[in-house]
Design a protein around this motif. Structure first.
Motif, PDB file in Angstrom:
ATOM      1  N   TRP A  35       0.828  -1.204   0.000  1.00  0.00           N
ATOM      2  CA  TRP A  35       0.000   0.000   0.000  1.00  0.00           C
ATOM      3  C   TRP A  35       0.863   1.254   0.000  1.00  0.00           C
ATOM      4  CZ3 TRP A  35      -4.582   2.020  -0.904  1.00  0.00           C
ATOM      5  CH2 TRP A  35      -4.899   3.270  -0.371  1.00  0.00           C
ATOM      6  N   PHE A  36       1.836   1.324   0.874  1.00  0.00           N
ATOM      7  CA  PHE A  36       2.639   2.535   0.979  1.00  0.00           C
ATOM      8  C   PHE A  36       3.621   2.677  -0.178  1.00  0.00           C
ATOM      9  CE2 PHE A  36       1.167   2.164   5.390  1.00  0.00           C
ATOM     10  CZ  PHE A  36       0.644   3.448   5.536  1.00  0.00           C
ATOM     11  N   TYR A  37       4.011   1.556  -0.775  1.00  0.00           N
ATOM     12  CA  TYR A  37       4.805   1.623  -2.013  1.00  0.00           C
ATOM     13  C   TYR A  37       4.005   2.334  -3.097  1.00  0.00           C
ATOM     14  CZ  TYR A  37       5.884  -0.187  -6.687  1.00  0.00           C
ATOM     15  OH  TYR A  37       6.101  -0.311  -8.041  1.00  0.00           O
ATOM     16  N   TRP A  38       2.756   1.898  -3.276  1.00  0.00           N
ATOM     17  CA  TRP A  38       1.942   2.496  -4.337  1.00  0.00           C
ATOM     18  C   TRP A  38       1.597   3.945  -4.019  1.00  0.00           C
ATOM     19  CZ3 TRP A  38      -3.722   3.149  -5.044  1.00  0.00           C
ATOM     20  CH2 TRP A  38      -4.031   3.510  -6.363  1.00  0.00           C
ATOM     21  N   GLN A  39       1.272   4.224  -2.764  1.00  0.00           N
ATOM     22  CA  GLN A  39       0.947   5.596  -2.375  1.00  0.00           C
ATOM     23  C   GLN A  39       2.131   6.531  -2.588  1.00  0.00           C
ATOM     24  OE1 GLN A  39      -2.144   7.014  -1.216  1.00  0.00           O
ATOM     25  NE2 GLN A  39      -2.696   5.116  -2.251  1.00  0.00           N
ATOM     26  N   SER A  40       3.344   6.039  -2.334  1.00  0.00           N
ATOM     27  CA  SER A  40       4.517   6.884  -2.546  1.00  0.00           C
ATOM     28  C   SER A  40       4.726   7.163  -4.028  1.00  0.00           C
ATOM     29  CB  SER A  40       5.768   6.233  -1.941  1.00  0.00           C
ATOM     30  OG  SER A  40       6.057   4.998  -2.569  1.00  0.00           O
ATOM     31  N   LEU A  41       4.418   6.193  -4.889  1.00  0.00           N
ATOM     32  CA  LEU A  41       4.508   6.436  -6.330  1.00  0.00           C
ATOM     33  C   LEU A  41       3.533   7.534  -6.752  1.00  0.00           C
ATOM     34  CD1 LEU A  41       4.809   2.901  -8.024  1.00  0.00           C
ATOM     35  CD2 LEU A  41       6.612   4.577  -7.601  1.00  0.00           C
ATOM     36  N   LEU A  42       2.360   7.559  -6.140  1.00  0.00           N
ATOM     37  CA  LEU A  42       1.371   8.585  -6.470  1.00  0.00           C
ATOM     38  C   LEU A  42       1.829   9.980  -6.041  1.00  0.00           C
ATOM     39  CD1 LEU A  42      -1.980   6.812  -5.454  1.00  0.00           C
ATOM     40  CD2 LEU A  42      -0.985   7.033  -7.737  1.00  0.00           C
ATOM     41  N   SER A  43       2.744  10.035  -5.080  1.00  0.00           N
ATOM     42  CA  SER A  43       3.221  11.336  -4.604  1.00  0.00           C
ATOM     43  C   SER A  43       4.319  11.926  -5.477  1.00  0.00           C
ATOM     44  CB  SER A  43       3.739  11.210  -3.162  1.00  0.00           C
ATOM     45  OG  SER A  43       4.953  10.464  -3.128  1.00  0.00           O
ATOM     46  N   ALA A  44       4.883  11.101  -6.390  1.00  0.00           N
ATOM     47  CA  ALA A  44       5.942  11.597  -7.275  1.00  0.00           C
ATOM     48  C   ALA A  44       5.364  12.592  -8.278  1.00  0.00           C
ATOM     49  CB  ALA A  44       6.605  10.433  -8.005  1.00  0.00           C
ATOM     50  N   LEU A  45       6.141  13.622  -8.612  1.00  0.00           N
ATOM     51  CA  LEU A  45       5.691  14.677  -9.516  1.00  0.00           C
ATOM     52  C   LEU A  45       6.532  14.709 -10.789  1.00  0.00           C
ATOM     53  CD1 LEU A  45       5.309  17.524  -6.856  1.00  0.00           C
ATOM     54  CD2 LEU A  45       3.479  16.119  -7.837  1.00  0.00           C
ATOM     55  N   PRO A  46       5.938  15.080 -11.920  1.00  0.00           N
ATOM     56  CA  PRO A  46       6.721  15.198 -13.158  1.00  0.00           C
ATOM     57  C   PRO A  46       7.611  16.441 -13.114  1.00  0.00           C
ATOM     58  CG  PRO A  46       4.457  15.881 -13.543  1.00  0.00           C
ATOM     59  CD  PRO A  46       4.512  15.346 -12.137  1.00  0.00           C
ATOM     60  N   PHE A  47       8.863  16.301 -13.536  1.00  0.00           N
ATOM     61  CA  PHE A  47       9.797  17.426 -13.608  1.00  0.00           C
ATOM     62  C   PHE A  47      10.372  17.514 -15.015  1.00  0.00           C
ATOM     63  CE2 PHE A  47       9.885  16.153  -9.112  1.00  0.00           C
ATOM     64  CZ  PHE A  47       9.615  17.366  -8.503  1.00  0.00           C
ATOM     65  N   ASP A  48      10.887  18.692 -15.365  1.00  0.00           N
ATOM     66  CA  ASP A  48      11.409  18.915 -16.712  1.00  0.00           C
ATOM     67  C   ASP A  48      12.848  18.456 -16.884  1.00  0.00           C
ATOM     68  OD1 ASP A  48       9.011  20.061 -17.486  1.00  0.00           O
ATOM     69  OD2 ASP A  48       9.628  22.057 -16.813  1.00  0.00           O
ATOM     70  N   SER A  49      13.628  18.437 -15.793  1.00  0.00           N
ATOM     71  CA  SER A  49      15.046  18.096 -15.910  1.00  0.00           C
ATOM     72  C   SER A  49      15.597  17.668 -14.561  1.00  0.00           C
ATOM     73  CB  SER A  49      15.841  19.308 -16.423  1.00  0.00           C
ATOM     74  OG  SER A  49      15.736  20.388 -15.506  1.00  0.00           O
TER      75      SER A  49
END
Length: 320
Positions: A35-49
């Motif tokens: 559960w917390f593995y997947w939740q942490s993936l959802l917290s990642a944000l797209p960045f340009d570089s």
């Protein structure tokens, strides 16, 4: 006091062994990690570089992770992997994929010019579990390597869950022991002497929260009474905050047995709650992993229920 010390010594002398883990314990623990593995993936944000590459980002280009479509694919793929992981299906493959996705995603996340340790514990746990499961697959599922190499798993293949739980506890305890050693190493052994300087850090963390969202504070910088108390009471500060260092340094005792793991786990969670109250620094994933693997409340509830049931049972008539 003497009897207590003898009991403590005895529990440690006969401890530090891989213990069998019930299937339901393993299921609950995997559910927590998944559960917390997947939740942490959802917290990642797209960045340009990657402004300041760290770790693997120094030797490979991870900018492709900045594509939002790829990020969403990783999230949905992570959900599937997490479900398979919880079900215990295909762990040698599933754990490798989970570890790589989490490691790469948060390496990229930490390459933006700031470092976050909030998700680190999940990555480390996945790495440890991957090594254990791959080791079990290599040395237990195939008889030839097990005969060629005298490996511990070859003598206890039926305890795979016990091995990966123990490996996870090693990681959790190792994080804190490393922290204790680092504190002393970086301070030249003077960490306790400099401890009252934490007053500055207390003010800094509260100011960071204010500048992140001034409206939440009504536009007025927060007052930090605890920082004034620390500055005014250096010796009490060393006594109060210094206890956390000893807890970190002796966190390895969680490996001794379930009782020590429970004691260390509860103490670490309390320590993190105290840190949050004074510094507003939260390590929620650490607390949850300690709850699942160290405190292991379901085990104690089942054990209590079994003992209560045995207490209710009528005495045996054998030998009468």
């Amino acid at each position: 006091m003497k009897k207590l010390l003898i009991q403590i010594f005895s529990s440690l002398r006969h401890g530090f062994r891989v213990q069998p883990v019930a299937w339901w314990e393993s299921l609950i623990m995997r559910a927590g990690v998944g559960w917390f593995y997947w939740q942490s993936l959802l917290s990642a944000l797209p960045f340009d570089s990657m402004d300041r590459p760290v770790g693997l980002a120094r030797v490979m280009d991870l900018n492709w992770l900045g594509d939002e479509r790829i990020l969403r694919a990783i999230e949905w793929g992570g959900l599937v992997a997490a479900l398979l992981y919880v079900a215990g299906v295909g762990l040698p493959v599933v754990l490798v994929l989970m570890t790589l996705s989490h490691l790469l995603e948060f390496t990229y996340y930490n390459s933006q010019g700031f470092t976050s340790h909030g998700n680190q514990i999940i990555t480390l746990i996945l790495i440890a579990q991957t090594l254990v499961v791959l080791g079990h697959w290599a040395f237990c599922k195939s008889e030839r390597p097990a005969r060629l190499i005298r490996f511990p798993w070859a003598r206890g293949c039926e305890r795979r869950d016990g091995w990966w739980v123990q490996g996870t506890v090693v990681v959790i305890a190792g994080v804190y022991v490393t922290s204790a050693v680092t504190k002393m190493w970086a301070s030249g052994g003077l960490w306790f002497h400099h401890l009252p300087d934490i007053a500055l850090q207390l003010v800094k963390t509260h100011q960071q929260h204010f500048h992140n969202d001034p409206a939440a504070f009504g536009g007025v910088p927060p007052v930090v009474p605890i920082a004034d108390w620390v500055a005014a009471n250096p010796n009490l500060t060393r006594l109060f905050f210094g206890g956390g260092w000893f807890l970190e340094a002796f966190a390895f005792l969680a490996l001794a047995n379930r009782g020590w793991a429970f004691l260390i786990g509860v103490s670490l969670i309390i320590m993190h709650r105290m840190i949050f109250l004074t510094m507003e620094l939260a390590f929620e994933l650490n607390e949850w992993m300690e709850f699942f693997f160290l405190v292991n409340l379901p085990f104690w509830l089942v054990l209590g229920w079994q003992r209560w049931q045995r207490g209710k049972s009528p005495p045996s008539a054998s030998g009468v």
